[in-house]
Scaffold this active site. Structure first.
Site, mmCIF file in Angstrom:
data_model
loop_
_atom_site.group_PDB
_atom_site.id
_atom_site.type_symbol
_atom_site.label_atom_id
_atom_site.label_comp_id
_atom_site.label_asym_id
_atom_site.label_seq_id
_atom_site.Cartn_x
_atom_site.Cartn_y
_atom_site.Cartn_z
ATOM 1 N N ASN A 587 -5.490 -4.637 1.979
ATOM 2 C CA ASN A 587 -5.263 -4.132 3.170
ATOM 3 C C ASN A 587 -5.625 -5.435 3.945
ATOM 4 O OD1 ASN A 587 -5.459 -1.368 3.050
ATOM 5 N ND2 ASN A 587 -7.107 -1.838 2.364
ATOM 6 N N GLU A 619 -1.228 -3.903 2.189
ATOM 7 C CA GLU A 619 -1.220 -2.880 3.352
ATOM 8 C C GLU A 619 -1.278 -3.327 4.511
ATOM 9 O OE1 GLU A 619 -3.261 0.197 0.889
ATOM 10 O OE2 GLU A 619 -2.588 0.104 -1.157
ATOM 11 N N ASP A 648 1.260 2.060 4.753
ATOM 12 C CA ASP A 648 0.434 2.315 4.536
ATOM 13 C C ASP A 648 -0.429 3.412 6.092
ATOM 14 O OD1 ASP A 648 -2.517 3.149 3.265
ATOM 15 O OD2 ASP A 648 -3.996 2.165 3.902
ATOM 16 N N GLU A 703 -1.364 9.171 -1.529
ATOM 17 C CA GLU A 703 -3.129 9.087 -0.994
ATOM 18 C C GLU A 703 -4.115 10.023 -1.014
ATOM 19 O OE1 GLU A 703 -4.675 5.958 1.250
ATOM 20 O OE2 GLU A 703 -3.377 6.206 2.744
#
Length: 745
Positions: A587, A619, A648, A703
């Site tokens: 991330n 991400e 994301d 997710e």
């Protein structure tokens, strides 16, 4: 250097040598005229080649020399052809008519070089001319007048020294005025000086026993004028000056010498016993002294003006150093200094210091929608209204981009301070006209106050900022006062920042990895690396407990760099152990992505570990594109490195499906909010997003899959990859079962 310059020097020197070697008489006089014509021709050629701005001035000087040479030719005709040397003769009229042309050329050069009025140059030239005129009158003109010759010869005899005085005046103006002094200028001035020296010496001696030497001076004057015109720098002689004349010690010495001329004449009269008419000497002395006093008065005026200008510049610089260029209010350093002064006074008299912190709401949206020029106008209007809403003794300052503070010195009470803050807020809310549009802006205002000057200026500013942040978090457009709760929060925040830095240095941060599974095969194809902080005395902390704070400062870059190096290092360790080649997603926060250094950070992590860039996925949350307009360009630069980019939390921001094709990404990760709904409408929406992503060439990860039903729903939509607690929780690396790569047969 121009191609005519060197040959001319050779020709001029040779002509002068040939003339000097010829016997006195007609051959030498003819050579004299020829050499003079060479100088005139050189001037004309130089003017036509270089084309100076003040060409007419140079042509007049050349014309004056040509007329002088014509006078030389006529005088030689009388002497060698007619056998007489009459005085006066037409040759004298020709000689005298040359001087107005020469003076006209010099005057035009003076005007061309003058950038504006030049009273100083006129005064100094008048002083020099008056002194020389007095000498000429006493030693040349007066004897001529006393000789009792007929009027015409007397007038012609007086004409020569008179025109020399006029030439001196023009030359003094040219020499004393400011401006560039290139080689051509120096050659022209030297030429004129030689002409004057020869004329003055001839006036005193009438050429007796000095004829050849005087002729040499005249010839050198002609040739130097030609050299001046041929020199390439002559085009710069007529350019306006960029500086003004200063009263140097040499100019002072010249004025002193000019003032001593009359006393010297009187002294010489006493010593030699020769009587002169005293009134011209006294008048000349008074004129020189008067002009000198006037020059000194002008110098004093200039000095006073320079002092005033210097003081004005110092005031302007001081104002510029302490004020914001855009709004005109105090800048950050001046504001903090004034707050410190107010705190010192409060400490001495036990008073109150109040500080208002205005943070304009949605200011970035104003810049993005209407442009930065409109944003600048908004800032100007806000500061003007803030100043109009407080006392003249209160200070308004700008301490950041859209952050305005108001220092309320010695308010009677906290209630009054709160009323001032509300008054400022109401003034800011009033509609304002910006670039032809009516805009309504608001601000979040934080109030901090200090009794007895017990805190530092930067602490008081920080407290007011914290109160403004709470006002913004509570809905914007309101006033909040700094209290004990905020003070405790600030202390905890500061302690947490220190702890994060220490934890990064001590190795307290670790990665947990959550598998990303292929929907079709069920194989683990990658992992998402999730940071955890094993904080001593607190246990393992999730990102939500430290990332929001890190994002408020440069700490987020430090955490991001650590995450990149740690994830790439883990890929390298798995490869060394012979594990299956999987990808690892890391991330990257929006603030880290906004920094140009993010590309270097990724490159460093890859080069340190030697990992294939295709194994690393970055991400980025969908909302990053809203808050950071530079994100697409930065992501494209990262894609050019070869790494993957995953968008994301898709579905939580404002990115339209139509913009998917413009995203510099390889993967779309659908947020759990689109995966969780079990309704028919929710399944159709999920299917629409998956199909749209596939149509633009993006792989899709779902997710937050937490149940078997959600997994089946995701599989039915054609989703490529899944991730969630139903499959696996994030685990430390020592609890992962990463399969080994198959051994080739």
């Amino acid at each position: 250097m121009h191609r005519w310059w060197a040959p001319y020097q050779t020709v001029a020197a040779a002509a002068l040598v040939v003339w000097s070697l010829l016997p006195v008489g007609a051959p030498r006089d003819v050579a004299f005229v020829v050499v003079g014509l060479i100088g005139v021709a050189a001037m004309v050629v130089g003017i036509r080649i270089h084309r100076p701005a003040a060409a007419l001035a140079w042509y007049l000087v050349a014309a004056g020399q040509l007329v002088m040479v014509a006078g030389d030719a006529m005088f030689s005709w009388y002497r060698h052809v007619l056998g007489v040397e009459p005085f006066p003769s037409p040759a004298d009229l020709v000689y005298l008519s040359a001087y107005p042309l020469l003076v006209g050329g010099l005057v035009l050069l003076v005007r061309a070089r003058r950038a504006g009025p030049d009273p100083v140059g006129r005064l100094e030239a008048a002083i020099a001319t008056s002194a020389l005129g007095l000498l000429v009158y006493v030693f040349v003109a007066e004897p001529i007048l006393l000789a009792g010759d007929p009027p015409v010869p007397t007038a012609l005899a007086l004409g020569y020294p008179l025109v020399d005085v006029v030439v001196v005046a023009a030359l003094a103006r040219l020499s004393l005025a400011p401006g560039a002094r290139p080689a051509a200028y120096q050659l022209l001035v030297t030429s004129t000086i030689l002409l004057l020296v020869a004329d003055v010496v001839f006036s005193f001696t009438y050429g007796e026993s000095l004829g050849s030497w005087l002729d040499a001076l005249w010839l050198m004057s002609y040739l130097l004028a030609g050299a001046a015109a041929l020199h390439p720098s002559m085009r710069h002689v007529g350019r306006p000056a960029t500086t003004s004349a200063r009263l140097t010690r040499w100019r002072m010495a010249g004025m002193v010498l000019a003032g001593l001329v009359a006393p010297s004449i009187e002294s010489a009269e006493i010593l030699t016993g020769r009587e002169h008419d005293t009134w011209p000497v006294r008048v000349g002395f008074l004129v020189v002294v008067g002009l000198t006093l006037r020059r000194m008065y002008v110098a004093v005026q200039h000095s006073e003006r320079a002092v005033r200008q210097r003081q004005a510049v110092q005031v302007a610089l001081a104002h510029q150093a302490s004020h914001d260029d855009l709004t005109g209010v105090a800048n950050r350093s001046a504001t903090i200094a004034t707050i410190e002064e107010a705190l010192v006074r409060a400490q001495a008299d036990g008073g109150i210091v109040g500080l208002l912190f205005l943070d304009i709401d949605h200011f970035k949206a104003v810049n993005d929608t209407y442009g930065h020029a409109a944003g600048d106008q908004v800032l100007q209007h806000v500061t003007e209204r803030a100043r109009a809403s407080v006392r003249a003794t209160d200070l308004v300052g700008r301490v950041g981009g859209d952050e305005i503070v108001v220092l309320v010195d010695a308010p009677p009470s906290e209630e009054v301070l709160h009323q001032v803050a509300q008054r400022v807020l109401d003034a800011v809310r009033s509609p304002l006209r910006v670039r032809g549009r009516d805009l309504v802006v608001s601000a979040s205002v934080g109030v901090a106050l200090c009794h007895d000057g017990a805190v530092a200026a930067d602490v008081l500013l920080q407290e007011a900022d914290a109160a403004a942040y709470r006002a913004k978090s509570a809905g914007r457009g309101r006033v909040e006062v700094f209290d004990d709760e905020l003070r405790r929060h600030l202390r905890e925040t500061a302690e947490l920042e220190v702890a994060i830095r220490h934890g990064l240095a001590a190795g307290d941060f670790v990665m947990h990895y959550q598998p990303i599974v292929d929907v079709g095969s069920g194989d683990v194809v990658g992992y998402e690396a999730l940071a955890r902080w094993d904080r001593p005395g607190h246990g393992v902390l999730a990102p939500a407990e430290f990332i929001p704070l890190a994002e408020q400062s440069s700490l987020i870059r430090d955490v991001g760099r650590w995450g990149l190096v740690e994830a790439c290092g883990q890929i390298a360790r798995w490869d060394a152990e012979g594990r299956s080649p999987v990808t690892v997603a890391v991330n990257i926060s929006g603030r880290h992505l906004a920094s140009p250094a993010v590309v270097d950070d990724v490159e460093v992590a890859l080069s340190m570990t030697g990992v294939d860039p295709r194994r690393l996925v970055l991400e980025i949350t969908e909302t990053t594109f809203v808050h950071h307009p530079e994100a697409p360009a930065r992501l494209q630069a990262l894609r050019d490195l070869g790494v993957g980019v995953s968008i994301d939390d898709f579905g939580t921001g404002y990115t339209s499906i139509g913009r998917m094709q413009d995203l510099p990404a390889s993967t779309l990760k659908i947020d759990r909010s689109l995966v969780a709904p079990a309704t028919e409408r929710g399944r159709r929406l999920l299917e629409l997003v998956v199909h749209a992503a596939h149509a633009t060439g993006l792989a899709v990860v779902a997710e937050g899959v937490e149940t078997a039903e959600q997994l089946e729903a995701v599989r039915a939509t054609g989703c490529d990859l899944v991730q969630g607690f139903h499959l696996a929780h994030p685990l430390p690396v020592d609890r992962l079962d990463v399969p080994r790569a198959p051994v080739p047969a």
